[in-house]
Design an enzyme around this catalytic site. Structure first.
Site, PDB file in Angstrom:
ATOM      1  N   GLY A 280     -26.473  22.950  -0.734  1.00  0.00           N
ATOM      2  CA  GLY A 280     -25.524  24.145   0.514  1.00  0.00           C
ATOM      3  C   GLY A 280     -25.678  23.704   1.848  1.00  0.00           C
ATOM      4  O   GLY A 280     -24.735  23.651   2.506  1.00  0.00           O
TER       5      GLY A 280
ATOM      6  N   CYS B 156     -28.213  33.039 -10.336  1.00  0.00           N
ATOM      7  CA  CYS B 156     -28.390  33.351  -8.733  1.00  0.00           C
ATOM      8  C   CYS B 156     -28.752  34.640  -8.571  1.00  0.00           C
ATOM      9  O   CYS B 156     -29.626  34.832  -7.585  1.00  0.00           O
ATOM     10  CB  CYS B 156     -27.322  32.884  -8.070  1.00  0.00           C
TER      11      CYS B 156
ATOM     12  N   GLY C 241     -24.319  26.890  -5.616  1.00  0.00           N
ATOM     13  CA  GLY C 241     -25.192  25.975  -5.933  1.00  0.00           C
ATOM     14  C   GLY C 241     -26.705  26.357  -5.402  1.00  0.00           C
ATOM     15  O   GLY C 241     -27.051  27.322  -4.761  1.00  0.00           O
ATOM     16  N   SER C 242     -27.412  25.246  -5.113  1.00  0.00           N
ATOM     17  CA  SER C 242     -28.878  25.508  -4.411  1.00  0.00           C
ATOM     18  C   SER C 242     -28.858  25.521  -2.973  1.00  0.00           C
ATOM     19  O   SER C 242     -27.724  25.023  -2.398  1.00  0.00           O
ATOM     20  CB  SER C 242     -29.734  24.242  -5.016  1.00  0.00           C
TER      21      SER C 242
ATOM     22  N   GLU D 226     -22.525  30.114  -1.774  1.00  0.00           N
ATOM     23  CA  GLU D 226     -23.398  31.054  -2.495  1.00  0.00           C
ATOM     24  C   GLU D 226     -24.538  30.475  -2.904  1.00  0.00           C
ATOM     25  O   GLU D 226     -24.242  29.328  -3.687  1.00  0.00           O
ATOM     26  CB  GLU D 226     -22.541  31.761  -3.516  1.00  0.00           C
TER      27      GLU D 226
ATOM     28  N   LYS E 287     -14.802  20.044  -8.273  1.00  0.00           N
ATOM     29  CA  LYS E 287     -16.097  19.248  -8.841  1.00  0.00           C
ATOM     30  C   LYS E 287     -16.906  19.986  -9.457  1.00  0.00           C
ATOM     31  O   LYS E 287     -17.779  20.669  -9.182  1.00  0.00           O
ATOM     32  CB  LYS E 287     -16.786  18.497  -7.679  1.00  0.00           C
TER      33      LYS E 287
ATOM     34  N   GLU F  17     -36.883  29.817  -5.288  1.00  0.00           N
ATOM     35  CA  GLU F  17     -36.322  30.066  -6.129  1.00  0.00           C
ATOM     36  C   GLU F  17     -36.510  29.259  -7.650  1.00  0.00           C
ATOM     37  O   GLU F  17     -36.606  27.918  -7.475  1.00  0.00           O
ATOM     38  CB  GLU F  17     -34.582  29.993  -6.010  1.00  0.00           C
TER      39      GLU F  17
HETATM   40  P1  NAI Z   1     -27.000  21.514  -6.796  1.00  0.00           P
HETATM   41  O1  NAI Z   1     -26.951  22.445  -5.763  1.00  0.00           O
HETATM   42  O2  NAI Z   1     -27.454  20.219  -6.324  1.00  0.00           O
HETATM   43  O3  NAI Z   1     -25.384  21.175  -7.271  1.00  0.00           O
HETATM   44  C1  NAI Z   1     -24.415  22.019  -7.234  1.00  0.00           C
HETATM   45  C2  NAI Z   1     -23.231  21.321  -7.432  1.00  0.00           C
HETATM   46  O4  NAI Z   1     -23.109  20.509  -6.216  1.00  0.00           O
HETATM   47  C3  NAI Z   1     -22.995  20.269  -8.582  1.00  0.00           C
HETATM   48  O5  NAI Z   1     -21.699  20.185  -8.811  1.00  0.00           O
HETATM   49  C4  NAI Z   1     -23.346  19.120  -7.722  1.00  0.00           C
HETATM   50  O6  NAI Z   1     -22.868  17.711  -8.347  1.00  0.00           O
HETATM   51  C5  NAI Z   1     -22.743  19.288  -6.293  1.00  0.00           C
HETATM   52  N1  NAI Z   1     -23.576  18.330  -5.425  1.00  0.00           N
HETATM   53  C6  NAI Z   1     -24.926  18.111  -5.260  1.00  0.00           C
HETATM   54  N2  NAI Z   1     -24.830  17.276  -4.129  1.00  0.00           N
HETATM   55  C7  NAI Z   1     -23.760  17.374  -3.579  1.00  0.00           C
HETATM   56  C8  NAI Z   1     -23.211  16.797  -2.085  1.00  0.00           C
HETATM   57  N3  NAI Z   1     -24.161  15.981  -1.419  1.00  0.00           N
HETATM   58  N4  NAI Z   1     -22.167  16.689  -1.860  1.00  0.00           N
HETATM   59  C9  NAI Z   1     -21.472  17.671  -2.749  1.00  0.00           C
HETATM   60  N5  NAI Z   1     -21.651  18.198  -3.606  1.00  0.00           N
HETATM   61  C10 NAI Z   1     -22.996  18.082  -4.305  1.00  0.00           C
HETATM   62  O7  NAI Z   1     -27.812  22.163  -8.075  1.00  0.00           O
HETATM   63  P2  NAI Z   1     -28.647  21.430  -9.225  1.00  0.00           P
HETATM   64  O8  NAI Z   1     -29.394  20.035  -8.594  1.00  0.00           O
HETATM   65  O9  NAI Z   1     -27.734  21.238 -10.347  1.00  0.00           O
HETATM   66  O10 NAI Z   1     -29.898  22.609  -9.490  1.00  0.00           O
HETATM   67  C11 NAI Z   1     -31.044  22.481  -8.608  1.00  0.00           C
HETATM   68  C12 NAI Z   1     -31.353  23.802  -8.297  1.00  0.00           C
HETATM   69  O11 NAI Z   1     -30.258  24.837  -7.813  1.00  0.00           O
HETATM   70  C13 NAI Z   1     -31.644  24.656  -9.309  1.00  0.00           C
HETATM   71  O12 NAI Z   1     -33.035  24.602  -9.532  1.00  0.00           O
HETATM   72  C14 NAI Z   1     -31.583  25.985  -8.883  1.00  0.00           C
HETATM   73  O13 NAI Z   1     -32.438  26.501  -8.274  1.00  0.00           O
HETATM   74  C15 NAI Z   1     -30.481  25.936  -7.929  1.00  0.00           C
HETATM   75  N6  NAI Z   1     -29.207  26.461  -8.460  1.00  0.00           N
HETATM   76  C16 NAI Z   1     -28.567  27.629  -8.094  1.00  0.00           C
HETATM   77  C17 NAI Z   1     -27.271  28.046  -8.332  1.00  0.00           C
HETATM   78  C18 NAI Z   1     -26.737  29.235  -8.069  1.00  0.00           C
HETATM   79  O14 NAI Z   1     -26.069  30.089  -8.800  1.00  0.00           O
HETATM   80  N7  NAI Z   1     -26.975  29.635  -6.839  1.00  0.00           N
HETATM   81  C19 NAI Z   1     -26.655  27.281  -9.469  1.00  0.00           C
HETATM   82  C20 NAI Z   1     -27.161  26.183 -10.170  1.00  0.00           C
HETATM   83  C21 NAI Z   1     -28.485  25.699  -9.320  1.00  0.00           C
END
Ligand code: NAI
Ligand code: MG
Length: 497
Positions: free
Chosen positions: A238, A289, A233-234, A255, A180, A390
């Protein structure tokens, strides 16, 4: 741009290119122009169901479970070759969809092949043990078996690379996968599936569903046939996924970002340290990250170092991420853009001093995109939100320290622990700091180095598990202990053997 002029993508399920069950799409934007360029299927529960069923079927029947590990490895290496041939085209899509520099993404998509080669090579080197038996007439050995269906949930900052970190070991171990990608950057993953198909993976072994977290991510995570979730992701998302995984007693690897300290001592080679600090926070527009978003600088060199840093950062060229001389590109998506600007306001409200940037970039070369000026705040205390949370953008918080003990105390005083940088010419100090910093990765006199050979992951709230390297393939395997009796007679059945 009218909808018919947009590139239209389909999902990849069970070896078929398909629309969402709902027939709906959503737009994906180009961060440099701020305009939509592609239409992505808006997947939902029915699509997650279909993909998981396909992956489960491919795991239990058909060609995949019959392939020996050497053949699985050969498929992965073939995929690596195809990536090598198509890396430039893949990088262009990444840039169009997430706005990161072509100079970086081109190198990244080419390098990404190494994960498929490495885990392709490892596939047939996963060996069980013969256990020395303490019982008479018994033979006991272990097997390392795949888990089943793995859900790989990917963010928008390095879509294909972070997918490679999960997909290559998951497949090498014999699992099947449902991917996904982020709703902001789905196109590259769908394009990449053409290579997966061409490499000859049987239908259902790798599937992609696209859409929003709540609509297609949640049903995927909650699906009883998903055995493991590999997430980047966030930390908020997570945590939600971890809770759902707990209800299903599923495995996870996570991560979750960080607030990494980049620590500069007064004995450091200062010009190198300046470059290291820049690469930590302004490369990838800080959307990584491992961003070194806290600069800890020894008080004796504080003013001198900040001056050098500001002078260097001021020259950073912003603009079109496709131009090879651009150094700072746009922010990937509007919510992220708003979030960064919000944190800049928070820092100002907390009393930090913006010595560079501190606003949206309105330079003409930034066009209609979502650009933020490279921003440096001094006068930050580690208790401020700008030092603890972050931002995921080009915003650096500078915190002075007196000595090693204080550097360690401040460095470790966050909920995260993904990475840390140390700049010093002292061997003693390097080793001591590397030992005492609570982080999954410590870089000394370098920053932002990663490799398929080296384990990567977080301490504390930065995550669970590791990616890359030899050991981590175990995260996609489970151990079975097999007992065989060579006795001619079964002894007393009422006692534990
Ligand atoms: P997110 O963590 O919400 O999204 C990451 C992935 O998880 C995306 O594919 C999203 O569609 C999916 N996702 C979201 N909610 C979910 C759920 N309930 N169940 C399953 N999958 C789900 O990150 P987002 O909203 O794009 O960015 C928000 C913040 O996250 C950013 O401002 C940043 O601070 C952080 N981030 C951290 C990253 C890292 O590499 N550690 C990468 C991207 C964002
Ligand atoms: Mg996009």
């Amino acid at each position: 741009m009218n909808a018919s002029a947009l590139a239209r993508y389909r999902m990849y399920i069970d070896g078929q290119w398909v629309e969402a069950a709902s027939g709906e799409h959503f737009q994906s934007d180009n961060p440099y122009t701020g305009k939509p360029w592609a239409l992505i299927p808006r997947g939902g529960k029915a699509d997650a169901e279909r993909a998981v069923q396909a992956a489960r079927k491919a795991f239990t029947s058909g060609e995949w479970p019959k392939l020996n590990a050497t053949r699985r490895g050969a498929l992965l290496r073939r995929l690596g070759d195809l990536i090598g041939e198509k890396s430039k085209a893949l990088a262009e899509i990444e840039v169009r969809d997430n706005g990161k520099l072509y100079a970086e993404m081109g190198a990244q998509t080419a390098y990404m092949a190494q994960w498929y080669y490495y885990y392709g090579g490892l596939a047939d080197k996963i060996e069980g043990h013969v256990i020395p038996s303490d019982k008479p007439d018994t033979f006991n050995y272990t097997r390392h078996e795949p888990l089943g269906v793995v859900a790989a949930i990917i963010p928008w900052n390095s879509p294909l690379l972070l997918l490679a970190w999960k997909l290559a070991p998951a497949l090498a171990a014999g699992n099947t996968v449902v991917v996904k990608p982020s709703e902001f950057t789905s196109a590259s993953t769908l394009e990449f599936m053409k290579l997966v198909e061409q490499a000859g993976f049987p239908p259902g072994v790798v599937n992609v569903v696209t859409g929003f977290g709540a609509e297609v991510g949640t049903p995927l995570v909650e699906h009883p046939l998903v055995a493991k979730i590999a997430f980047t992701g966030s930390d908020a998302t997570g945590q939600r996924i971890y809770e759902a995984a707990a209800r299903g007693l599923k495995r996870v690897s996570m991560e979750l970002g960080g607030k990494s300290p980049n620590i500069v001592f007064d004995d450091a080679h200062l010009d190198n340290a300046v470059k290291g600090v820049i690469s930590g926070i302004f490369a990838a527009t800080g959307q990584t990250c491992i961003a070194g978003s806290r600069l800890l600088v020894q008080r004796t060199i504080h003013d001198r170092f900040v001056e050098k840093l500001v002078a260097f950062a001021r020259t950073a060229k912003m603009g079109d991420p496709m131009s090879l001389d651009t150094q700072v590109g746009p922010v990937t998506n509007p919510p992220q853009f708003e979030k960064i600007l919000r944190y800049i306001d928070i820092a100002k409200g907390e009393g930090a001093t913006p010595v560079l940037g501190g606003a949206r970039a309105t330079r003409p070369e930034c066009g209609g995109g979502w650009f933020v000026e490279p921003t440096i705040f001094t006068g930050v205390s580690n208790a401020m939100r700008i030092a603890q949370e972050e931002v995921f953008g080009p915003v650096l918080a500078v915190i002075p320290f007196e000595d090693e003990e204080e550097a360690i105390a401040i460095g470790n005083d966050v909920v995260y622990g993904l990475a840390a940088g140390v700049w010093t010419q002292s061997m003693r100090r390097s080793l001591m700091m590397a030992e005492r910093l609570q982080a999954g990765t410590v870089w000394v006199n370098t920053y932002r180095a990663v490799s398929y050979l080296s384990p990567f992951g977080g301490y504390k709230r930065s995550g669970i598990g590791r990616e890359s390297g030899q050991e981590m393939i175990k995260e996609y395997l489970q151990t079975k202990s097999v007992w065989i009796s060579t006795a001619t007679e079964v002894p007393n059945p009422f006692i534990l053997r």
